[in-house]
Design a protein around this motif. Structure first.
Motif, PDB file in Angstrom:
ATOM      1  N   MET A   1      37.106 -24.112  14.069  1.00  0.00           N
ATOM      2  CA  MET A   1      35.967 -23.195  14.094  1.00  0.00           C
ATOM      3  C   MET A   1      36.194 -22.132  15.170  1.00  0.00           C
ATOM      4  N   PHE A   2      36.061 -20.846  14.785  1.00  0.00           N
ATOM      5  CA  PHE A   2      36.241 -19.785  15.757  1.00  0.00           C
ATOM      6  C   PHE A   2      35.441 -18.570  15.313  1.00  0.00           C
ATOM      7  N   ALA A   3      35.221 -17.680  16.241  1.00  0.00           N
ATOM      8  CA  ALA A   3      34.510 -16.447  15.922  1.00  0.00           C
ATOM      9  C   ALA A   3      35.520 -15.341  15.652  1.00  0.00           C
ATOM     10  N   ARG A   4      35.392 -14.680  14.530  1.00  0.00           N
ATOM     11  CA  ARG A   4      36.297 -13.588  14.215  1.00  0.00           C
ATOM     12  C   ARG A   4      35.917 -12.357  15.029  1.00  0.00           C
ATOM     13  N   ASP A   5      36.919 -11.593  15.452  1.00  0.00           N
ATOM     14  CA  ASP A   5      36.650 -10.303  16.086  1.00  0.00           C
ATOM     15  C   ASP A   5      36.132  -9.345  15.020  1.00  0.00           C
ATOM     16  N   ILE A   6      35.152  -8.537  15.384  1.00  0.00           N
ATOM     17  CA  ILE A   6      34.629  -7.565  14.422  1.00  0.00           C
ATOM     18  C   ILE A   6      34.550  -6.178  15.051  1.00  0.00           C
ATOM     19  N   GLY A   7      34.735  -5.167  14.216  1.00  0.00           N
ATOM     20  CA  GLY A   7      34.606  -3.783  14.651  1.00  0.00           C
ATOM     21  C   GLY A   7      33.432  -3.149  13.946  1.00  0.00           C
ATOM     22  N   ILE A   8      32.674  -2.325  14.659  1.00  0.00           N
ATOM     23  CA  ILE A   8      31.485  -1.706  14.078  1.00  0.00           C
ATOM     24  C   ILE A   8      31.529  -0.197  14.270  1.00  0.00           C
ATOM     25  N   ASP A   9      31.431   0.522  13.158  1.00  0.00           N
ATOM     26  CA  ASP A   9      31.211   1.965  13.186  1.00  0.00           C
ATOM     27  C   ASP A   9      29.698   2.143  13.119  1.00  0.00           C
ATOM     28  N   LEU A  10      29.090   2.297  14.287  1.00  0.00           N
ATOM     29  CA  LEU A  10      27.632   2.368  14.389  1.00  0.00           C
ATOM     30  C   LEU A  10      27.214   3.823  14.221  1.00  0.00           C
ATOM     31  N   GLY A  11      27.151   4.262  12.981  1.00  0.00           N
ATOM     32  CA  GLY A  11      26.920   5.673  12.695  1.00  0.00           C
ATOM     33  C   GLY A  11      25.466   6.028  12.504  1.00  0.00           C
ATOM     34  N   THR A  12      25.157   7.304  12.692  1.00  0.00           N
ATOM     35  CA  THR A  12      23.799   7.796  12.484  1.00  0.00           C
ATOM     36  C   THR A  12      23.377   7.643  11.032  1.00  0.00           C
ATOM     37  N   ALA A  13      24.318   7.824  10.109  1.00  0.00           N
ATOM     38  CA  ALA A  13      24.001   7.743   8.681  1.00  0.00           C
ATOM     39  C   ALA A  13      24.339   6.382   8.082  1.00  0.00           C
ATOM     40  N   ASN A  14      25.461   5.789   8.487  1.00  0.00           N
ATOM     41  CA  ASN A  14      25.915   4.520   7.915  1.00  0.00           C
ATOM     42  C   ASN A  14      26.477   3.603   8.985  1.00  0.00           C
ATOM     43  N   VAL A  15      26.354   2.303   8.741  1.00  0.00           N
ATOM     44  CA  VAL A  15      27.013   1.294   9.569  1.00  0.00           C
ATOM     45  C   VAL A  15      28.106   0.646   8.731  1.00  0.00           C
ATOM     46  N   LEU A  16      29.333   0.648   9.259  1.00  0.00           N
ATOM     47  CA  LEU A  16      30.441  -0.052   8.605  1.00  0.00           C
ATOM     48  C   LEU A  16      30.903  -1.164   9.531  1.00  0.00           C
ATOM     49  N   ILE A  17      31.168  -2.335   8.963  1.00  0.00           N
ATOM     50  CA  ILE A  17      31.634  -3.472   9.755  1.00  0.00           C
ATOM     51  C   ILE A  17      32.979  -3.944   9.230  1.00  0.00           C
ATOM     52  N   TYR A  18      33.922  -4.083  10.151  1.00  0.00           N
ATOM     53  CA  TYR A  18      35.271  -4.558   9.855  1.00  0.00           C
ATOM     54  C   TYR A  18      35.426  -5.946  10.476  1.00  0.00           C
ATOM     55  N   VAL A  19      35.819  -6.900   9.674  1.00  0.00           N
ATOM     56  CA  VAL A  19      36.081  -8.249  10.175  1.00  0.00           C
ATOM     57  C   VAL A  19      37.588  -8.467  10.191  1.00  0.00           C
ATOM     58  N   LYS A  20      38.101  -8.875  11.351  1.00  0.00           N
ATOM     59  CA  LYS A  20      39.537  -9.094  11.504  1.00  0.00           C
ATOM     60  C   LYS A  20      40.037 -10.103  10.478  1.00  0.00           C
ATOM     61  N   GLY A  21      41.057  -9.703   9.735  1.00  0.00           N
ATOM     62  CA  GLY A  21      41.617 -10.577   8.710  1.00  0.00           C
ATOM     63  C   GLY A  21      40.990 -10.409   7.346  1.00  0.00           C
ATOM     64  N   LYS A  22      39.887  -9.647   7.270  1.00  0.00           N
ATOM     65  CA  LYS A  22      39.208  -9.459   5.985  1.00  0.00           C
ATOM     66  C   LYS A  22      39.028  -7.995   5.598  1.00  0.00           C
ATOM     67  N   GLY A  23      39.097  -7.082   6.576  1.00  0.00           N
ATOM     68  CA  GLY A  23      38.892  -5.673   6.281  1.00  0.00           C
ATOM     69  C   GLY A  23      37.424  -5.280   6.371  1.00  0.00           C
ATOM     70  N   ILE A  24      37.072  -4.159   5.725  1.00  0.00           N
ATOM     71  CA  ILE A  24      35.694  -3.665   5.750  1.00  0.00           C
ATOM     72  C   ILE A  24      34.849  -4.542   4.822  1.00  0.00           C
ATOM     73  N   VAL A  25      33.862  -5.213   5.395  1.00  0.00           N
ATOM     74  CA  VAL A  25      33.043  -6.144   4.608  1.00  0.00           C
ATOM     75  C   VAL A  25      31.627  -5.623   4.395  1.00  0.00           C
ATOM     76  N   LEU A  26      31.257  -4.529   5.098  1.00  0.00           N
ATOM     77  CA  LEU A  26      29.903  -3.993   4.928  1.00  0.00           C
ATOM     78  C   LEU A  26      29.905  -2.496   5.154  1.00  0.00           C
ATOM     79  N   ASN A  27      29.213  -1.766   4.288  1.00  0.00           N
ATOM     80  CA  ASN A  27      29.001  -0.329   4.423  1.00  0.00           C
ATOM     81  C   ASN A  27      27.604  -0.034   3.909  1.00  0.00           C
ATOM     82  N   GLU A  28      26.661   0.134   4.821  1.00  0.00           N
ATOM     83  CA  GLU A  28      25.269   0.333   4.427  1.00  0.00           C
ATOM     84  C   GLU A  28      24.633   1.445   5.250  1.00  0.00           C
ATOM     85  N   PRO A  29      23.614   2.111   4.692  1.00  0.00           N
ATOM     86  CA  PRO A  29      22.921   3.163   5.448  1.00  0.00           C
ATOM     87  C   PRO A  29      22.246   2.611   6.696  1.00  0.00           C
TER      88      PRO A  29
END
Length: 334
Positions: A1-29
């Motif tokens: 059990m471990f926590a994956r590193d994640i990257g967040i593009d915290l944008g004014t219009a959209n939020v994109l989340i990247y999960v290490k080992g999985k790629g972009i898993v979320l793109n929402e306004p």
């Protein structure tokens, strides 16, 4: 059990989340619908965006991020928590390390707010990195050589212009003029020229389907519906690429001037590199028809639109997450 590193593009219009080992898993306004009195969250993301201009009096839709920074801390925290809970089914476990992107000119207080929002949404450690640098890496630029690369990232709330050399930013400019400004320009133009009130989503559709930044490069027209200011009744009008381009002229001109100023202040040796390599466009605003043509004509430098410009920042966080242990900057605090 471990926590994956994640990257967040915290944008004014959209939020994109990247999960290490999985790629972009979320793109929402970056939109949240809340109950007006209790401030309880009613809907988040695309579901909330569809409610803009259509909610009853007891529900309001909010954009908790403004110009790339947090305008409403509590709503931003709730939005992040919702998105992180949504992707838990994709393998994200508790207490991840989080890399969040921010504009180049934000204050220490704004940096602290972003960091705290990340921590309160469940991060073990939060790293902040400048958005244009992450976008450049995500777009495939090799910014670590002793030669210049130039990028213009046109987001929802801010446009970031930066010149890179040897892995860091040499010159930069951040202006509060971007995709949301274009929507507002269209909305105000229709109101002034046609005495017609239209909604935010309609203005965005006009921008995508009709607008152009480069005069004469697009010849489209579109029927739009709204409420007549004088009669109060519904009415339909037809708009053309030419007139919408004119409506956007001032805002786009501001972006051109910001890019020109950065070029003028760039050391001569690096300027020569930019002439050879050109300028790369990223962000949702890069998709505005004719933007690359206009910038190339005004700046006398080749301009290219990145592949999948909307995803560059999120992809860049993924690349940087691969080297997160070697990021020599400690998490920024206020």
């Amino acid at each position: 059990m471990f926590a994956r590193d994640i990257g967040i593009d915290l944008g004014t219009a959209n939020v994109l989340i990247y999960v290490k080992g999985k790629g972009i898993v979320l793109n929402e306004p970056s939109v949240v619908a809340v109950e007006s009195d209790s401030r309880d969250v009613f809907a988040v993301g695309e579901e909330a965006r569809q409610m803009i201009g259509r909610t009853p009096l007891n529900i309001e839709t909010l954009r908790p991020l403004k110009n790339g920074v947090i305008a409403d801390f509590d709503v931003t925290e709730a939005m992040l928590k919702h998105f992180l809970e949504k992707i838990e089914g994709n393998g994200l476990l508790s207490k991840p390390r989080m890399l969040i992107c921010c504009p180049t000119d934000i204050t220490k207080v704004e940096q602290k707010a972003i960091r705290e929002a990340g921590e309160k949404s469940g991060a073990k450690k939060v790293y902040l990195e400048e958005e244009p640098k992450v976008a450049a890496i995500g777009a495939g630029m090799d910014i670590f050589q002793p030669s210049a690369n130039m990028l213009i990232d046109i987001g929802g709330g801010t446009t970031e212009v930066a010149v890179f050399s040897m892995g860091d930013i040499v010159m930069s400019s951040s202006i509060k003029m971007a995709g949301n400004s274009f929507d507002a320009d269209i909305l105000n133009y229709i109101k002034k020229e046609y005495t017609l009130l239209i909604g935010e989503l309609t203005a965005e559709r006009v921008k995508i389907d009709v607008a152009t930044a480069f005069p004469g490069s697009r010849d489209e027209e579109m029927d739009i519906r709204g409420r007549d200011i004088i009669s109060g009744l519904p009415r339909t009008i037809t708009v053309t690429s030419e007139e919408i381009g004119e409506a956007l002229k001032e805002s786009i001109g501001t972006i051109v001037e910001a890019a020109r100023q950065v070029l003028e202040e760039t050391p001569p040796e690096l300027s020569a590199d930019i002439i050879d390599r050109g300028i790369l466009l990223t962000g949702g605003g890069a998709l505005l028809h004719g933007t690359d043509q206009l910038l190339a004509e005004e700046l006398k430098v080749p301009v290219f639109v990145a592949e999948n410009p909307l995803d560059c920042v999120a992809k860049g966080t993924g690349i940087m997450l691969g080297n997160i242990d070697r990021i020599n900057k400690k998490p920024r605090t206020g």
